[in-house]
Design a protein around this motif. Sequence first.
Motif, PDB file in Angstrom:
ATOM      1  N   PRO A 190      -4.225   6.186   8.352  1.00 26.01           N
ATOM      2  CA  PRO A 190      -4.452   5.820   6.957  1.00 26.01           C
ATOM      3  C   PRO A 190      -5.494   4.717   6.829  1.00 26.01           C
ATOM      4  O   PRO A 190      -5.902   4.113   7.829  1.00 26.01           O
ATOM      5  N   PRO A 191      -5.944   4.424   5.616  1.00 25.79           N
ATOM      6  CA  PRO A 191      -6.790   3.234   5.425  1.00 25.79           C
ATOM      7  C   PRO A 191      -6.025   1.992   5.881  1.00 25.79           C
ATOM      8  O   PRO A 191      -4.865   1.808   5.506  1.00 25.79           O
ATOM      9  N   TYR A 192      -6.681   1.144   6.697  1.00 28.82           N
ATOM     10  CA  TYR A 192      -5.963  -0.042   7.168  1.00 28.82           C
ATOM     11  C   TYR A 192      -6.859  -1.279   7.290  1.00 28.82           C
ATOM     12  O   TYR A 192      -6.504  -2.260   7.941  1.00 28.82           O
ATOM     13  N   ALA A 235      12.562  15.463   9.834  1.00 31.35           N
ATOM     14  CA  ALA A 235      13.745  16.136  10.357  1.00 31.35           C
ATOM     15  C   ALA A 235      14.587  15.116  11.132  1.00 31.35           C
ATOM     16  O   ALA A 235      14.084  14.054  11.525  1.00 31.35           O
ATOM     17  N   PRO A 236      15.871  15.388  11.355  1.00 31.40           N
ATOM     18  CA  PRO A 236      16.680  14.498  12.189  1.00 31.40           C
ATOM     19  C   PRO A 236      16.022  14.284  13.547  1.00 31.40           C
ATOM     20  O   PRO A 236      15.531  15.238  14.161  1.00 31.40           O
ATOM     21  N   GLN A 237      15.966  13.060  13.976  1.00 30.59           N
ATOM     22  CA  GLN A 237      15.323  12.656  15.233  1.00 30.59           C
ATOM     23  C   GLN A 237      13.801  12.787  15.174  1.00 30.59           C
ATOM     24  O   GLN A 237      13.133  12.763  16.207  1.00 30.59           O
ATOM     25  N   GLY A 238      13.241  12.907  13.980  1.00 32.55           N
ATOM     26  CA  GLY A 238      11.800  13.054  13.844  1.00 32.55           C
ATOM     27  C   GLY A 238      11.055  11.750  14.074  1.00 32.55           C
ATOM     28  O   GLY A 238      11.625  10.649  13.995  1.00 32.55           O
ATOM     29  N   TYR A 239       9.747  11.866  14.341  1.00 28.74           N
ATOM     30  CA  TYR A 239       8.921  10.708  14.666  1.00 28.74           C
ATOM     31  C   TYR A 239       7.835  10.481  13.620  1.00 28.74           C
ATOM     32  O   TYR A 239       7.237  11.433  13.106  1.00 28.74           O
ATOM     33  N   LEU A 240       7.563   9.216  13.359  1.00 30.69           N
ATOM     34  CA  LEU A 240       6.436   8.786  12.531  1.00 30.69           C
ATOM     35  C   LEU A 240       5.482   8.010  13.433  1.00 30.69           C
ATOM     36  O   LEU A 240       5.900   7.057  14.115  1.00 30.69           O
ATOM     37  N   ILE A 241       4.201   8.403  13.434  1.00 27.02           N
ATOM     38  CA  ILE A 241       3.229   7.822  14.366  1.00 27.02           C
ATOM     39  C   ILE A 241       1.955   7.459  13.603  1.00 27.02           C
ATOM     40  O   ILE A 241       1.377   8.299  12.909  1.00 27.02           O
ATOM     41  N   PHE A 242       1.526   6.203  13.745  1.00 24.58           N
ATOM     42  CA  PHE A 242       0.361   5.678  13.031  1.00 24.58           C
ATOM     43  C   PHE A 242      -0.766   5.258  13.954  1.00 24.58           C
ATOM     44  O   PHE A 242      -0.516   4.732  15.042  1.00 24.58           O
ATOM     45  N   GLU A 243      -1.992   5.403  13.466  1.00 26.55           N
ATOM     46  CA  GLU A 243      -3.086   4.583  13.966  1.00 26.55           C
ATOM     47  C   GLU A 243      -3.193   3.379  13.034  1.00 26.55           C
ATOM     48  O   GLU A 243      -2.939   3.491  11.829  1.00 26.55           O
ATOM     49  N   HIS A 244      -3.603   2.219  13.578  1.00 27.59           N
ATOM     50  CA  HIS A 244      -3.733   1.008  12.761  1.00 27.59           C
ATOM     51  C   HIS A 244      -4.753   0.082  13.384  1.00 27.59           C
ATOM     52  O   HIS A 244      -5.306   0.364  14.451  1.00 27.59           O
ATOM     53  N   GLY A 245      -5.004  -1.029  12.729  1.00 28.99           N
ATOM     54  CA  GLY A 245      -5.958  -2.007  13.224  1.00 28.99           C
ATOM     55  C   GLY A 245      -5.474  -2.710  14.483  1.00 28.99           C
ATOM     56  O   GLY A 245      -4.269  -2.770  14.761  1.00 28.99           O
ATOM     57  N   TYR A 246      -6.415  -3.279  15.229  1.00 31.54           N
ATOM     58  CA  TYR A 246      -6.095  -3.887  16.527  1.00 31.54           C
ATOM     59  C   TYR A 246      -5.116  -5.054  16.410  1.00 31.54           C
ATOM     60  O   TYR A 246      -4.401  -5.378  17.366  1.00 31.54           O
ATOM     61  N   ASP A 247      -5.042  -5.690  15.232  1.00 37.24           N
ATOM     62  CA  ASP A 247      -4.180  -6.859  15.054  1.00 37.24           C
ATOM     63  C   ASP A 247      -2.992  -6.586  14.133  1.00 37.24           C
ATOM     64  O   ASP A 247      -2.348  -7.519  13.654  1.00 37.24           O
ATOM     65  N   ASN A 273      -6.660  -2.524  23.132  1.00 36.85           N
ATOM     66  CA  ASN A 273      -6.096  -2.998  21.861  1.00 36.85           C
ATOM     67  C   ASN A 273      -4.933  -2.115  21.430  1.00 36.85           C
ATOM     68  O   ASN A 273      -4.984  -0.887  21.593  1.00 36.85           O
ATOM     69  N   ASP A 274      -3.886  -2.736  20.874  1.00 35.17           N
ATOM     70  CA  ASP A 274      -2.809  -1.957  20.272  1.00 35.17           C
ATOM     71  C   ASP A 274      -3.407  -1.133  19.143  1.00 35.17           C
ATOM     72  O   ASP A 274      -3.970  -1.679  18.189  1.00 35.17           O
ATOM     73  N   ARG A 275      -3.294   0.202  19.240  1.00 36.08           N
ATOM     74  CA  ARG A 275      -3.975   1.070  18.285  1.00 36.08           C
ATOM     75  C   ARG A 275      -3.039   2.049  17.597  1.00 36.08           C
ATOM     76  O   ARG A 275      -3.316   2.496  16.476  1.00 36.08           O
ATOM     77  N   VAL A 276      -1.920   2.386  18.249  1.00 37.61           N
ATOM     78  CA  VAL A 276      -0.990   3.382  17.711  1.00 37.61           C
ATOM     79  C   VAL A 276       0.432   2.843  17.834  1.00 37.61           C
ATOM     80  O   VAL A 276       0.785   2.259  18.868  1.00 37.61           O
ATOM     81  N   THR A 277       1.223   3.027  16.786  1.00 40.74           N
ATOM     82  CA  THR A 277       2.625   2.617  16.806  1.00 40.74           C
ATOM     83  C   THR A 277       3.483   3.759  16.281  1.00 40.74           C
ATOM     84  O   THR A 277       3.090   4.452  15.341  1.00 40.74           O
ATOM     85  N   MET A 278       4.658   3.934  16.898  1.00 36.38           N
ATOM     86  CA  MET A 278       5.551   5.015  16.484  1.00 36.38           C
ATOM     87  C   MET A 278       6.973   4.508  16.317  1.00 36.38           C
ATOM     88  O   MET A 278       7.349   3.438  16.799  1.00 36.38           O
ATOM     89  N   GLY A 279       7.771   5.306  15.618  1.00 38.03           N
ATOM     90  CA  GLY A 279       9.200   5.066  15.493  1.00 38.03           C
ATOM     91  C   GLY A 279       9.912   6.389  15.281  1.00 38.03           C
ATOM     92  O   GLY A 279       9.318   7.353  14.783  1.00 38.03           O
ATOM     93  N   GLN A 280      11.181   6.449  15.676  1.00 38.20           N
ATOM     94  CA  GLN A 280      11.990   7.662  15.500  1.00 38.20           C
ATOM     95  C   GLN A 280      13.048   7.438  14.434  1.00 38.20           C
ATOM     96  O   GLN A 280      13.680   6.377  14.366  1.00 38.20           O
TER      97      GLN A 280
END
Length: 284
Positions: A190-192, A235-247, A273-280
């Motif tokens: 997304p825009p970040y 869905a149950p146990q589904g994942y959300l995964i983002f690209e984002h800024g380095y900071d 650089n931290d570039r992608v973050t996910m959660g379940q």
Amino acid sequence: MRIELLLKGAYERLNFVSETAQLDAQLLLAHVLDVSTSYFYTWPEKQVSDDNIRVFDDLLSRREQGEPVAYLLGHQAFWSLELEVSPCTLIPRADTERLVEVALQVLEQTDQTPTTRILDLGTGTGAVALSLAAELPHSTVIGVDLIDGAVELAGRNATRNRIRNATFLQSSWFDALQEQAPFEVIVSNPPYIDPDDKHLSQGDVRFEPKSALIADNHGLADIEHIVATAPDFLAPQGYLIFEHGYDQAAAVREYLTTRGFTKVASFQDLGGNDRVTMGQWTQV
């Protein structure tokens, strides 16, 4: 004029505006002559016609003004694909391939079936959606974008790359997706960028649409909205995964954890650089 002399002059012109002056010049001349860049090493003494020199000079002038090479060529490589690009959306970048890699790693750990559904929010050229669709031909991938032109562009890129398991819709984030849910994985670039970021007035991004780059709340507003809304479409146990800024990784992890996501983790790009973050989403 011989190719070698034409390229030498082009390198000198672009050296002041591009860190990849030699590559830029070669790509532009290859585009004009309809050859590969390897041609220049084989036939450096070949003469270039006056008409082609004029076209090349025009492209060099536009590049000198900062216009991205991808826009001048009309296409950009990403993952295993060749994508049409347009000023209506962002140019796919190598860092975003990390988002594809993380999503594929997650999906490899789940029980994939022919009904596996993947959503790409803010699809742009369709780069992420189409890369996942190409790697997972038995899945169903849906990409959405607010801009009609981007939706049409992504559809053309699906056709260009002969990908049949990806479709594209016009939607402001989740607004048009009630009947499409649930999804096993939701990905988004997304825009970040903070609207006040000084880099918006520098380099190639000056020519890219600001709506695809910037977000309120120091660049985090759209990410906040997606985190808040995504559980209704996972869905149950589904994942959300983002690209984002380095900071921004710490802030994104906090949003996910506070919303109730588990297995929250960040992943680095090639630059460290931290570039992608996910959660379940494990709540019922």
